[in-house]
Scaffold this motif. Sequence first.
Motif, PDB file in Angstrom:
ATOM      1  N   ALA A  70       0.843  -1.204   0.000  1.00  0.00           N
ATOM      2  CA  ALA A  70       0.000   0.000   0.000  1.00  0.00           C
ATOM      3  C   ALA A  70       0.875   1.250   0.000  1.00  0.00           C
ATOM      4  CB  ALA A  70      -0.921  -0.020   1.218  1.00  0.00           C
ATOM      5  N   GLN A  71       1.956   1.198   0.755  1.00  0.00           N
ATOM      6  CA  GLN A  71       2.908   2.305   0.793  1.00  0.00           C
ATOM      7  C   GLN A  71       3.497   2.560  -0.591  1.00  0.00           C
ATOM      8  OE1 GLN A  71       6.002   2.941   4.141  1.00  0.00           O
ATOM      9  NE2 GLN A  71       7.144   1.877   2.547  1.00  0.00           N
ATOM     10  N   ASP A  72       3.809   1.492  -1.312  1.00  0.00           N
ATOM     11  CA  ASP A  72       4.347   1.637  -2.665  1.00  0.00           C
ATOM     12  C   ASP A  72       3.326   2.290  -3.597  1.00  0.00           C
ATOM     13  OD1 ASP A  72       6.656   0.434  -1.818  1.00  0.00           O
ATOM     14  OD2 ASP A  72       6.160  -1.540  -2.617  1.00  0.00           O
ATOM     15  N   GLY A  73       2.067   1.866  -3.472  1.00  0.00           N
ATOM     16  CA  GLY A  73       1.025   2.439  -4.310  1.00  0.00           C
ATOM     17  C   GLY A  73       0.814   3.923  -4.041  1.00  0.00           C
ATOM     18  N   ILE A  74       0.796   4.300  -2.776  1.00  0.00           N
ATOM     19  CA  ILE A  74       0.616   5.714  -2.417  1.00  0.00           C
ATOM     20  C   ILE A  74       1.828   6.528  -2.870  1.00  0.00           C
ATOM     21  CG2 ILE A  74       0.296   7.344  -0.513  1.00  0.00           C
ATOM     22  CD1 ILE A  74      -1.072   5.020   1.017  1.00  0.00           C
ATOM     23  N   SER A  75       3.013   5.955  -2.712  1.00  0.00           N
ATOM     24  CA  SER A  75       4.231   6.639  -3.165  1.00  0.00           C
ATOM     25  C   SER A  75       4.180   6.880  -4.665  1.00  0.00           C
ATOM     26  CB  SER A  75       5.467   5.810  -2.813  1.00  0.00           C
ATOM     27  OG  SER A  75       5.631   5.690  -1.416  1.00  0.00           O
ATOM     28  N   ARG A  76       3.702   5.887  -5.415  1.00  0.00           N
ATOM     29  CA  ARG A  76       3.581   6.039  -6.861  1.00  0.00           C
ATOM     30  C   ARG A  76       2.626   7.175  -7.210  1.00  0.00           C
ATOM     31  NH1 ARG A  76       1.137   5.462 -11.511  1.00  0.00           N
ATOM     32  NH2 ARG A  76       1.813   4.052 -13.197  1.00  0.00           N
ATOM     33  N   HIS A  77       1.515   7.250  -6.481  1.00  0.00           N
ATOM     34  CA  HIS A  77       0.538   8.319  -6.731  1.00  0.00           C
ATOM     35  C   HIS A  77       1.127   9.699  -6.447  1.00  0.00           C
ATOM     36  CE1 HIS A  77      -2.965  10.893  -6.406  1.00  0.00           C
ATOM     37  NE2 HIS A  77      -2.691  11.096  -5.121  1.00  0.00           N
ATOM     38  N   LEU A  78       1.750   9.860  -5.284  1.00  0.00           N
ATOM     39  CA  LEU A  78       2.260  11.170  -4.889  1.00  0.00           C
ATOM     40  C   LEU A  78       3.468  11.586  -5.725  1.00  0.00           C
ATOM     41  CD1 LEU A  78       1.957  10.859  -0.997  1.00  0.00           C
ATOM     42  CD2 LEU A  78       0.552  12.272  -2.519  1.00  0.00           C
ATOM     43  N   ALA A  79       4.384  10.647  -5.972  1.00  0.00           N
ATOM     44  CA  ALA A  79       5.586  10.981  -6.743  1.00  0.00           C
ATOM     45  C   ALA A  79       5.263  11.221  -8.211  1.00  0.00           C
ATOM     46  CB  ALA A  79       6.626   9.865  -6.607  1.00  0.00           C
ATOM     47  N   GLY A  80       4.098  10.774  -8.653  1.00  0.00           N
ATOM     48  CA  GLY A  80       3.680  11.073 -10.018  1.00  0.00           C
ATOM     49  C   GLY A  80       3.212  12.497 -10.184  1.00  0.00           C
ATOM     50  N   THR A  81       2.949  13.172  -9.051  1.00  0.00           N
ATOM     51  CA  THR A  81       2.455  14.557  -9.076  1.00  0.00           C
ATOM     52  C   THR A  81       3.475  15.531  -8.503  1.00  0.00           C
ATOM     53  OG1 THR A  81       0.195  13.725  -8.776  1.00  0.00           O
ATOM     54  CG2 THR A  81       0.567  16.078  -8.373  1.00  0.00           C
ATOM     55  N   TYR A  82       4.185  15.097  -7.454  1.00  0.00           N
ATOM     56  CA  TYR A  82       5.122  15.976  -6.756  1.00  0.00           C
ATOM     57  C   TYR A  82       6.540  15.416  -6.858  1.00  0.00           C
ATOM     58  CZ  TYR A  82       0.630  17.370  -4.830  1.00  0.00           C
ATOM     59  OH  TYR A  82      -0.680  17.760  -4.704  1.00  0.00           O
ATOM     60  N   ASN A  83       7.504  16.259  -6.515  1.00  0.00           N
ATOM     61  CA  ASN A  83       8.902  15.845  -6.597  1.00  0.00           C
ATOM     62  C   ASN A  83       9.177  14.669  -5.672  1.00  0.00           C
ATOM     63  OD1 ASN A  83      11.915  16.118  -5.618  1.00  0.00           O
ATOM     64  ND2 ASN A  83      11.780  17.108  -7.623  1.00  0.00           N
ATOM     65  N   VAL A  84       9.869  13.673  -6.173  1.00  0.00           N
ATOM     66  CA  VAL A  84      10.105  12.453  -5.411  1.00  0.00           C
ATOM     67  C   VAL A  84      10.930  12.720  -4.160  1.00  0.00           C
ATOM     68  CG1 VAL A  84      12.164  11.828  -6.744  1.00  0.00           C
ATOM     69  CG2 VAL A  84      10.850  10.037  -5.588  1.00  0.00           C
ATOM     70  N   TYR A  85      11.854  13.675  -4.218  1.00  0.00           N
ATOM     71  CA  TYR A  85      12.672  13.979  -3.043  1.00  0.00           C
ATOM     72  C   TYR A  85      11.813  14.510  -1.902  1.00  0.00           C
ATOM     73  CZ  TYR A  85      16.640  13.606  -6.255  1.00  0.00           C
ATOM     74  OH  TYR A  85      17.552  13.154  -7.168  1.00  0.00           O
ATOM     75  N   MET A  86      10.848  15.366  -2.221  1.00  0.00           N
ATOM     76  CA  MET A  86       9.971  15.921  -1.201  1.00  0.00           C
ATOM     77  C   MET A  86       9.099  14.832  -0.589  1.00  0.00           C
ATOM     78  SD  MET A  86       7.062  18.896  -1.513  1.00  0.00           S
ATOM     79  CE  MET A  86       5.735  17.777  -2.003  1.00  0.00           C
ATOM     80  N   VAL A  87       8.549  13.969  -1.430  1.00  0.00           N
ATOM     81  CA  VAL A  87       7.667  12.905  -0.953  1.00  0.00           C
ATOM     82  C   VAL A  87       8.416  11.969  -0.010  1.00  0.00           C
ATOM     83  CG1 VAL A  87       6.315  10.897  -1.648  1.00  0.00           C
ATOM     84  CG2 VAL A  87       6.164  13.007  -2.978  1.00  0.00           C
ATOM     85  N   VAL A  88       9.598  11.540  -0.415  1.00  0.00           N
ATOM     86  CA  VAL A  88      10.372  10.613   0.413  1.00  0.00           C
ATOM     87  C   VAL A  88      10.874  11.309   1.675  1.00  0.00           C
ATOM     88  CG1 VAL A  88      12.406   9.108   0.479  1.00  0.00           C
ATOM     89  CG2 VAL A  88      11.022   9.244  -1.601  1.00  0.00           C
ATOM     90  N   MET A  89      11.195  12.598   1.586  1.00  0.00           N
ATOM     91  CA  MET A  89      11.660  13.341   2.752  1.00  0.00           C
ATOM     92  C   MET A  89      10.600  13.366   3.846  1.00  0.00           C
ATOM     93  SD  MET A  89      12.479  17.429   3.091  1.00  0.00           S
ATOM     94  CE  MET A  89      10.727  17.785   2.798  1.00  0.00           C
TER      95      MET A  89
END
Length: 289
Positions: free
Chosen positions: A22-41
């Motif tokens: 589920a975490q992977d799916g949500i990460s895919r959704h958010l990183a598809g819209t926002y910068n991946v560095y910000m999301v992971v941070m």
Amino acid sequence: MTAQNTTLAIWLMVITSFIFAAQDGISRHLAGTYNVYMVVMIRYWFFAAFVVAIASRQKGGLARVIATRQKLLQSFRGILLVAEVIVMVSAFVLLGLVESHAVFAAYPLLVAALSGPVLGEKVGWRRWVSIGIGFIGVLIILQPGYGVFSPYAVIPVASALMFALYNLLTRYAARQDSAATSFFWTGTVGAAVLTPVGLYFWEPMIASDWMWMCVLCLTASTGHFTLIKCYELAEASAVQPFAYLQSVFAVMAGLFFFGEVLELHVAIGAAVVACAGLFTLWRAHTAQG
């Protein structure tokens, strides 16, 4: 270790695998819209807070958990994991969950292959055969040399290699440090290193996505908590094969929520990789290769 505890630990691993998928799916959704560095941070901020809370409850408190004679090794582990997470989330966006997880499932094979040069462990011919078969499975997935091959396909390969090295270094660190110490350094170093980068790439986020971000952070903490409980109840070798379910759940998320397609060559290659990986785990548990 009782049979009842092992059964409960297996169910906890299944739950953990579902949470991480589920975490992977949500990460895919958010990183598809926002910068991946910000999301992971942001995810790492909550992860760091979680490991500090866990460490403070250990015998001797934070001071004892932080103490290590392997500061460089522990710091490198933390940096390596946060880099791996960024690479893997990028793969989710560029390739999707299905193909990314199909390739990433090869990481136990890489752990076995690298355990000799990194840890000095003996790898017998049976495990080398399974490693070779798993590599063939990865080639089936990637289809190198064909017109459909995407250079992005090497991204989950790099992520699997990084995660395998992280696992090996964690085992190496465990020769001197407790699991709590390694866990603490993993979360705090990752958050400290990524924060300046993530803040530089900060982007405004809409309210509904902040809700998803909160869920992402909750899954990160919950998943690690259930994983800790799982390993408290049973040996890793008894439950590790069920960690493969994360890829199964993630593939299902890709198919049903993101409209991805499971192509025949990916399904065949993933099955080959999974079977080779499970055999490698079984050999590690029953014999010395």
